[in-house]
Design a protein around this motif. Structure first.
Motif, PDB file in Angstrom:
ATOM      1  N   VAL A  50       0.872  -1.174   0.000  1.00  0.00           N
ATOM      2  CA  VAL A  50       0.000   0.000   0.000  1.00  0.00           C
ATOM      3  C   VAL A  50       0.910   1.226   0.000  1.00  0.00           C
ATOM      4  CG1 VAL A  50      -1.765   1.279   1.263  1.00  0.00           C
ATOM      5  CG2 VAL A  50      -1.768  -1.225   1.335  1.00  0.00           C
ATOM      6  N   GLN A  51       0.676   2.140  -0.963  1.00  0.00           N
ATOM      7  CA  GLN A  51       1.438   3.387  -0.985  1.00  0.00           C
ATOM      8  C   GLN A  51       0.606   4.486  -1.619  1.00  0.00           C
ATOM      9  OE1 GLN A  51       5.059   2.678  -3.133  1.00  0.00           O
ATOM     10  NE2 GLN A  51       4.118   2.885  -5.121  1.00  0.00           N
ATOM     11  N   SER A  52       1.005   5.713  -1.350  1.00  0.00           N
ATOM     12  CA  SER A  52       0.271   6.839  -1.917  1.00  0.00           C
ATOM     13  C   SER A  52       0.712   7.080  -3.355  1.00  0.00           C
ATOM     14  CB  SER A  52       0.513   8.091  -1.079  1.00  0.00           C
ATOM     15  OG  SER A  52       1.850   8.510  -1.220  1.00  0.00           O
ATOM     16  N   ALA A  53      -0.219   7.599  -4.123  1.00  0.00           N
ATOM     17  CA  ALA A  53       0.059   8.013  -5.501  1.00  0.00           C
ATOM     18  C   ALA A  53      -0.776   9.255  -5.760  1.00  0.00           C
ATOM     19  CB  ALA A  53      -0.279   6.915  -6.494  1.00  0.00           C
ATOM     20  N   GLY A  54      -0.179  10.393  -5.567  1.00  0.00           N
ATOM     21  CA  GLY A  54      -0.941  11.632  -5.679  1.00  0.00           C
ATOM     22  C   GLY A  54      -1.884  11.759  -4.507  1.00  0.00           C
ATOM     23  N   THR A  55      -3.159  11.865  -4.778  1.00  0.00           N
ATOM     24  CA  THR A  55      -4.137  12.032  -3.700  1.00  0.00           C
ATOM     25  C   THR A  55      -4.871  10.738  -3.358  1.00  0.00           C
ATOM     26  OG1 THR A  55      -5.805  12.707  -5.300  1.00  0.00           O
ATOM     27  CG2 THR A  55      -4.511  14.463  -4.255  1.00  0.00           C
ATOM     28  N   VAL A  56      -4.437   9.615  -3.913  1.00  0.00           N
ATOM     29  CA  VAL A  56      -5.079   8.326  -3.628  1.00  0.00           C
ATOM     30  C   VAL A  56      -4.064   7.354  -3.037  1.00  0.00           C
ATOM     31  CG1 VAL A  56      -6.826   8.587  -5.426  1.00  0.00           C
ATOM     32  CG2 VAL A  56      -4.683   7.432  -5.954  1.00  0.00           C
ATOM     33  N   TRP A  57      -4.578   6.272  -2.455  1.00  0.00           N
ATOM     34  CA  TRP A  57      -3.739   5.193  -1.930  1.00  0.00           C
ATOM     35  C   TRP A  57      -3.930   3.984  -2.831  1.00  0.00           C
ATOM     36  CZ3 TRP A  57      -0.328   5.679   2.066  1.00  0.00           C
ATOM     37  CH2 TRP A  57      -0.385   6.886   2.767  1.00  0.00           C
ATOM     38  N   VAL A  58      -2.831   3.401  -3.261  1.00  0.00           N
ATOM     39  CA  VAL A  58      -2.855   2.292  -4.214  1.00  0.00           C
ATOM     40  C   VAL A  58      -2.541   0.993  -3.492  1.00  0.00           C
ATOM     41  CG1 VAL A  58      -1.835   1.344  -6.316  1.00  0.00           C
ATOM     42  CG2 VAL A  58      -2.121   3.818  -6.072  1.00  0.00           C
ATOM     43  N   VAL A  59      -3.392  -0.019  -3.715  1.00  0.00           N
ATOM     44  CA  VAL A  59      -3.147  -1.368  -3.203  1.00  0.00           C
ATOM     45  C   VAL A  59      -2.638  -2.198  -4.371  1.00  0.00           C
ATOM     46  CG1 VAL A  59      -4.155  -3.419  -2.138  1.00  0.00           C
ATOM     47  CG2 VAL A  59      -4.988  -1.141  -1.495  1.00  0.00           C
ATOM     48  N   THR A  60      -1.463  -2.830  -4.166  1.00  0.00           N
ATOM     49  CA  THR A  60      -0.831  -3.621  -5.205  1.00  0.00           C
ATOM     50  C   THR A  60      -0.660  -5.051  -4.726  1.00  0.00           C
ATOM     51  OG1 THR A  60       0.399  -1.669  -5.910  1.00  0.00           O
ATOM     52  CG2 THR A  60       1.221  -3.788  -6.672  1.00  0.00           C
ATOM     53  N   ASP A  61      -0.922  -5.998  -5.610  1.00  0.00           N
ATOM     54  CA  ASP A  61      -0.611  -7.399  -5.340  1.00  0.00           C
ATOM     55  C   ASP A  61       0.908  -7.510  -5.407  1.00  0.00           C
ATOM     56  OD1 ASP A  61       0.045 -10.122  -5.673  1.00  0.00           O
ATOM     57  OD2 ASP A  61      -1.836 -10.553  -6.676  1.00  0.00           O
ATOM     58  N   ALA A  62       1.556  -7.709  -4.272  1.00  0.00           N
ATOM     59  CA  ALA A  62       3.018  -7.706  -4.222  1.00  0.00           C
ATOM     60  C   ALA A  62       3.629  -8.930  -4.888  1.00  0.00           C
ATOM     61  CB  ALA A  62       3.485  -7.609  -2.768  1.00  0.00           C
ATOM     62  N   VAL A  63       2.893 -10.017  -4.978  1.00  0.00           N
ATOM     63  CA  VAL A  63       3.414 -11.230  -5.606  1.00  0.00           C
ATOM     64  C   VAL A  63       3.414 -11.082  -7.129  1.00  0.00           C
ATOM     65  CG1 VAL A  63       3.051 -13.715  -5.912  1.00  0.00           C
ATOM     66  CG2 VAL A  63       2.688 -12.662  -3.668  1.00  0.00           C
ATOM     67  N   ARG A  64       2.303 -10.628  -7.672  1.00  0.00           N
ATOM     68  CA  ARG A  64       2.162 -10.507  -9.127  1.00  0.00           C
ATOM     69  C   ARG A  64       2.512  -9.116  -9.648  1.00  0.00           C
ATOM     70  NH1 ARG A  64      -1.664 -13.361  -6.833  1.00  0.00           N
ATOM     71  NH2 ARG A  64      -1.953 -15.524  -7.418  1.00  0.00           N
ATOM     72  N   GLU A  65       2.803  -8.189  -8.719  1.00  0.00           N
ATOM     73  CA  GLU A  65       3.131  -6.803  -9.062  1.00  0.00           C
ATOM     74  C   GLU A  65       2.059  -6.177  -9.941  1.00  0.00           C
ATOM     75  OE1 GLU A  65       7.082  -6.696 -10.642  1.00  0.00           O
ATOM     76  OE2 GLU A  65       7.962  -7.465  -8.795  1.00  0.00           O
ATOM     77  N   ARG A  66       0.802  -6.338  -9.509  1.00  0.00           N
ATOM     78  CA  ARG A  66      -0.347  -5.826 -10.266  1.00  0.00           C
ATOM     79  C   ARG A  66      -1.166  -4.915  -9.382  1.00  0.00           C
ATOM     80  NH1 ARG A  66      -4.357 -10.080 -11.572  1.00  0.00           N
ATOM     81  NH2 ARG A  66      -5.960  -8.738 -10.769  1.00  0.00           N
ATOM     82  N   GLU A  67      -1.520  -3.754  -9.885  1.00  0.00           N
ATOM     83  CA  GLU A  67      -2.350  -2.828  -9.123  1.00  0.00           C
ATOM     84  C   GLU A  67      -3.748  -3.404  -8.975  1.00  0.00           C
ATOM     85  OE1 GLU A  67      -4.260   1.436 -10.006  1.00  0.00           O
ATOM     86  OE2 GLU A  67      -2.065   1.427 -10.069  1.00  0.00           O
ATOM     87  N   LEU A  68      -4.261  -3.393  -7.738  1.00  0.00           N
ATOM     88  CA  LEU A  68      -5.590  -3.942  -7.475  1.00  0.00           C
ATOM     89  C   LEU A  68      -6.649  -2.869  -7.286  1.00  0.00           C
ATOM     90  CD1 LEU A  68      -4.575  -6.735  -4.939  1.00  0.00           C
ATOM     91  CD2 LEU A  68      -5.052  -6.978  -7.385  1.00  0.00           C
ATOM     92  N   ALA A  69      -6.270  -1.750  -6.640  1.00  0.00           N
ATOM     93  CA  ALA A  69      -7.276  -0.715  -6.362  1.00  0.00           C
ATOM     94  C   ALA A  69      -6.608   0.617  -6.088  1.00  0.00           C
ATOM     95  CB  ALA A  69      -8.126  -1.114  -5.160  1.00  0.00           C
ATOM     96  N   ARG A  70      -7.361   1.685  -6.362  1.00  0.00           N
ATOM     97  CA  ARG A  70      -6.975   3.058  -5.993  1.00  0.00           C
ATOM     98  C   ARG A  70      -8.087   3.570  -5.092  1.00  0.00           C
ATOM     99  NH1 ARG A  70      -3.411   6.211  -9.015  1.00  0.00           N
ATOM    100  NH2 ARG A  70      -2.070   4.885 -10.269  1.00  0.00           N
ATOM    101  N   LEU A  71      -7.718   3.946  -3.877  1.00  0.00           N
ATOM    102  CA  LEU A  71      -8.731   4.305  -2.892  1.00  0.00           C
ATOM    103  C   LEU A  71      -8.458   5.689  -2.310  1.00  0.00           C
ATOM    104  CD1 LEU A  71      -8.442   0.740  -1.703  1.00  0.00           C
ATOM    105  CD2 LEU A  71     -10.613   1.682  -2.430  1.00  0.00           C
ATOM    106  N   PRO A  72      -9.503   6.354  -1.794  1.00  0.00           N
ATOM    107  CA  PRO A  72      -9.353   7.754  -1.383  1.00  0.00           C
ATOM    108  C   PRO A  72      -8.537   7.977  -0.110  1.00  0.00           C
ATOM    109  CG  PRO A  72     -11.563   6.983  -0.884  1.00  0.00           C
ATOM    110  CD  PRO A  72     -10.883   5.889  -1.673  1.00  0.00           C
ATOM    111  N   ASN A  73      -8.399   6.955   0.725  1.00  0.00           N
ATOM    112  CA  ASN A  73      -7.641   7.155   1.961  1.00  0.00           C
ATOM    113  C   ASN A  73      -7.004   5.839   2.426  1.00  0.00           C
ATOM    114  OD1 ASN A  73      -9.656   5.754   3.606  1.00  0.00           O
ATOM    115  ND2 ASN A  73     -10.909   7.588   3.309  1.00  0.00           N
ATOM    116  N   PHE A  74      -6.131   5.960   3.416  1.00  0.00           N
ATOM    117  CA  PHE A  74      -5.380   4.816   3.917  1.00  0.00           C
ATOM    118  C   PHE A  74      -6.306   3.766   4.535  1.00  0.00           C
ATOM    119  CE2 PHE A  74      -2.555   2.839   7.155  1.00  0.00           C
ATOM    120  CZ  PHE A  74      -1.608   2.322   6.292  1.00  0.00           C
ATOM    121  N   ALA A  75      -7.305   4.206   5.296  1.00  0.00           N
ATOM    122  CA  ALA A  75      -8.248   3.275   5.927  1.00  0.00           C
ATOM    123  C   ALA A  75      -9.003   2.460   4.881  1.00  0.00           C
ATOM    124  CB  ALA A  75      -9.231   4.042   6.820  1.00  0.00           C
TER     125      ALA A  75
END
Length: 124
Positions: free
Chosen positions: A83-108
């Motif tokens: 999980v890391q920030s990208a601009g004003t959103v937080w990005v969840v990435t599948d660390a095994v497959r290195e694939r972005e799963l979601a862009r969400l408005p906040n860390f929670a």
């Protein structure tokens, strides 16, 4: 507005161009103590749902590197999510497959996407 566009289009002085360029602000939220406290509560609540560990990383303050969180599930030796920030959103990435799963408005919301173990109202 048209006057501003015309003025910028005619600006050939390097000082004017630099002044315009410095008005651009790139937002990369940092992981704060509030985020790490939420991460600890989320991890504790999610252990029954397969969460094993999570850790926040704070690389050197190089502009190209951002703070991030790695999440381990089901005692797998490799992290499952990042999980890391990208601009004003937080990005969840599948660390095994290195694939972005979601862009969400906040860390929670990003943590909730991985395992919804805390009510979002309590997480905020």
């Amino acid at each position: 507005m048209a006057m501003v566009k015309k003025k910028l289009a005619r600006a050939t002085d390097t000082n004017t161009i630099m002044a315009v360029a410095t008005n651009i602000v790139v937002l990369h939220p940092r992981i704060t103590s509030r985020h790490t406290a939420l991460l600890a509560r989320w991890l504790d609540a999610g252990q029954r749902m397969g969460l094993c560990d999570a850790c926040a990383f704070f690389p050197d303050r190089d502009e190209r590197q951002r703070d991030y969180v790695l999440v381990w599930v089901r005692e797998n030796p490799d992290p499952a999510y990042m999980v890391q920030s990208a601009g004003t959103v937080w990005v969840v990435t599948d660390a095994v497959r290195e694939r972005e799963l979601a862009r969400l408005p906040n860390f929670a919301a990003a943590l909730n996407f991985i395992r919804p173990v805390l009510p979002l109202e309590a997480a905020a």
